[in-house]
Each structure stands twice: as C-alpha cells, then as structure tokens.
Design an enzyme around this catalytic site. Sequence first.
Site, short mmCIF file in Angstrom:
data_model
loop_
_atom_site.label_atom_id
_atom_site.label_comp_id
_atom_site.label_asym_id
_atom_site.label_seq_id
_atom_site.Cartn_x
_atom_site.Cartn_y
_atom_site.Cartn_z
N GLY A 209 58.11 -42.69 66.07
CA GLY A 209 58.52 -42.83 67.47
C GLY A 209 59.76 -43.67 67.68
N GLU A 234 51.27 -44.43 68.48
CA GLU A 234 51.34 -43.42 69.52
C GLU A 234 52.19 -42.23 69.12
OE1 GLU A 234 55.07 -45.42 69.69
OE2 GLU A 234 53.06 -46.27 69.64
N ASP A 235 53.20 -42.45 68.26
CA ASP A 235 54.08 -41.38 67.83
C ASP A 235 53.33 -40.27 67.10
OD1 ASP A 235 53.54 -43.08 65.73
OD2 ASP A 235 55.62 -43.59 65.33
N PHE A 236 52.43 -40.66 66.21
CA PHE A 236 51.63 -39.67 65.46
C PHE A 236 50.80 -38.81 66.41
CE2 PHE A 236 47.60 -38.45 63.54
CZ PHE A 236 48.00 -37.82 62.37
N ALA A 239 52.92 -36.36 68.57
CA ALA A 239 53.31 -35.19 67.79
C ALA A 239 52.12 -34.26 67.58
CB ALA A 239 53.88 -35.63 66.44
#
Length: 396
Positions: A209, A234-236, A239
């Site tokens: 992220g 949160e990025d995982f 996605a």
Amino acid sequence: MESLELTLLGLAILLMIVWCVNWCMHLSALIYGKWRLHRQHPDVVVEELPGISILKPLVGIDPNLFENLETFFNMKYPAYELLFCIQDEFDASRMIVQSLMDKYPAVDAKMFLGGKNVGINPKINNMAIGYEAAKFDLVMISDSGIKMNEDTLIDMAVHMTSKVGLVHQMPYICTRKGFASNLEKMYFGSQHAKCYLLADLMRINCATGMSVLMRKSVLDEAGGLKAFGQYLAEDFFMAQAFLDRGWRVICCSRLALQNSGTYSISHHHRRICRWMKLRNAMVPTTVLFEPLSLCMPVGIITAWAVNYIFDISPLTFLLVHTLIWFLLDYTRMKHLEHGSIPFSKFDFVVCWFINEIGYMLLLLQSHLEPAITWRGRHFKLKWGGVVEEIYTKQTV
C-alpha cells in the site's frame, strides 16, 4: 535398516526437487523483471488518460519530506488532485504542505485535518476524510516517504486497463548515503524483489500500500476505505477484495522509490520483522515455505542431499550454490537500477551476506515475538490478519 535408507533417499530426492524449484523461481523472476520493469509508452496519448485523486497520509516531519512531496507537484499528468491527510492539526508537516501549495498554486491540492476514527488502523483513519472528498474514480494511496518520477503516474494509468482494478508498484529504495541505506537497497533488490516479481508473474496477491492505484467504485462496493480499518495490512486485503470481484491486480513498470531521510539498520530490521509477523498471520503457509526460499537454508539441506545421492562434497556444492545465487541477485539489482549499482562491489558482498544471515534471524524473532509495535502503538495479531490494540496501564 533398508527402510531407513529408502526414507533418507526419498528425503534427499525431495530436497533436490525443492532446490530445482528454487532455481526455476530465481530465473523466472529475473527474466520477468527484465521484461516488466522500466518499460516505455511512446504511443500513449497523455491527454486522454483519466483523472486521479492522490491520497497522501502524513504524520510528522521527515528530513526528505519536502523533497518527496514536491515531486508530486511536478508530475507530467493531465488531471490529478493531491489530498494531504494530516491527523493532528498541530503536526509540523502541515507547514511543509502549505508552503508547497503556495509555491505551486496551479496544482489542485487540498489539506484535510483530523481524520476520522473508522477502525484500528491509524493510516486508514488518517485518510478517511480525504477519501470521501476524492473527485476522481481512480484513487491512489501514496506514503509520505515515496519520491515520484515525473512519468510514474502515466505508467500506472497505462496499466489500468479495462480488466485491471488495482495497479501497484514494486518497492525499492532511492540511493542515499550510508551503509544502512545500502543494506535496505540490498533487501529490496534481492530476496524481496525475487518474491515480488514472481508473485506478480503468477498473479498472487503481493500488493503493497505504499504506492497503489485503485478504482474507487470497486473499493466502495467492498465497503469503502473504512471496511479495511480492522487490519494493519490493509493493502493485502484491499487487493484481495479486487481479486474476489474478478478484477486483475498487476504491478506497473516503475518502482516505488522509498526516500525516507530517517533510516538505520535497526529501523530496517524492525520493519522487516513487522512485515514477517503480518505475513505469518495472513498467510500461515509462509511459516513453512519462506525459509525454503532463502539461499543458505536451501543450500545447506541440498548439500546434504547431493552428498547422500551423488557423494559430492557438501562444502563444494554449497560454495558453488551460494556463488551462483549471489551472481543472480547482483544481476537483478542491476536490472532494478537500470544501470550500474551505486555502491562498491565490496559493499555489495558485505550487504548481501548480512542480509542473508540477518533475514533468517529475523524470521526466528518474528515467531518468538508475535506482537507488533507500529507508530508507537502495540497490536496483537490474530489469524487472518485482524488485529486488536494492546493497551498498557499507566501508573501515576
């Protein structure tokens, strides 16, 4: 006795297979990186590219903050807005943002103070108001330590085709002074780059992220930014939300250039260890497979296997194995640099060995100390990546 020999032979063959798979992964990542990175787009009509809203979460002042933020005011892109999100109205970064807004009045830039408490993730809370105010459907999240090349936004937008919902950048490090910076560059240019490129090639979720472009309409279908406030990684999960809805997630050609002015070996190790803990919680299979992707562990166990099967000197095998692995890492970093490596070959050798040995020790530490400290707060990880904050009693 015969049964034991058959068991050992089977184990040795299995280890040889693991070793061969590692080399296939190594070469695949090398070839894919050469093809994927630093590509040009001469036929693109820049004026036809869609508008982009860029969220910049800021906390405190970094020595390179002004330099990093200024690159976003000088991008060659037809329509974009900068949304600076500052949690505390007394945060010193506010002065830097205001000075840049005054210096570049033609750039559409806004500042949002205070954030909104939508979950446990402080970064999500920081960006919540800015996200709601974004006027374009394409939204980019970019960390404060990222330095942007003037054509990077074009490259990311070009990769946002009709079937793509999220475009991310592979993390790398700007060239800075000092051994600590070289060690960071070694990590992001060797083990991390190999895994990142291979995951993107195999369409495995590997998005980070720190610099990511997303379709806001799809993210809103998943509950908006606030839906991911319960996670630290949160990025995982963002996605994964795109993948679950049938959208592609791909890596673009330009690298995410991290340019933090505050860096040290200890800071670098804490950061890697934190990422390891998050991976262990989100994808438990990494506990088993990650050690088997490292040069030293796989070299040592395979040295025993080839000695058992072919009666080859384990020391000779290990030395040849390590040398070839080292040369492939050196070649990959030259690809990432798009030229020569910006420090001496001696420094490269030292950094490479420290990175290989240190990485194994950090893996062990990540299992022994599962709690995470981030931005001065302490969190307890649960399986699946959900976290809860650990509060400590204060005595007067």
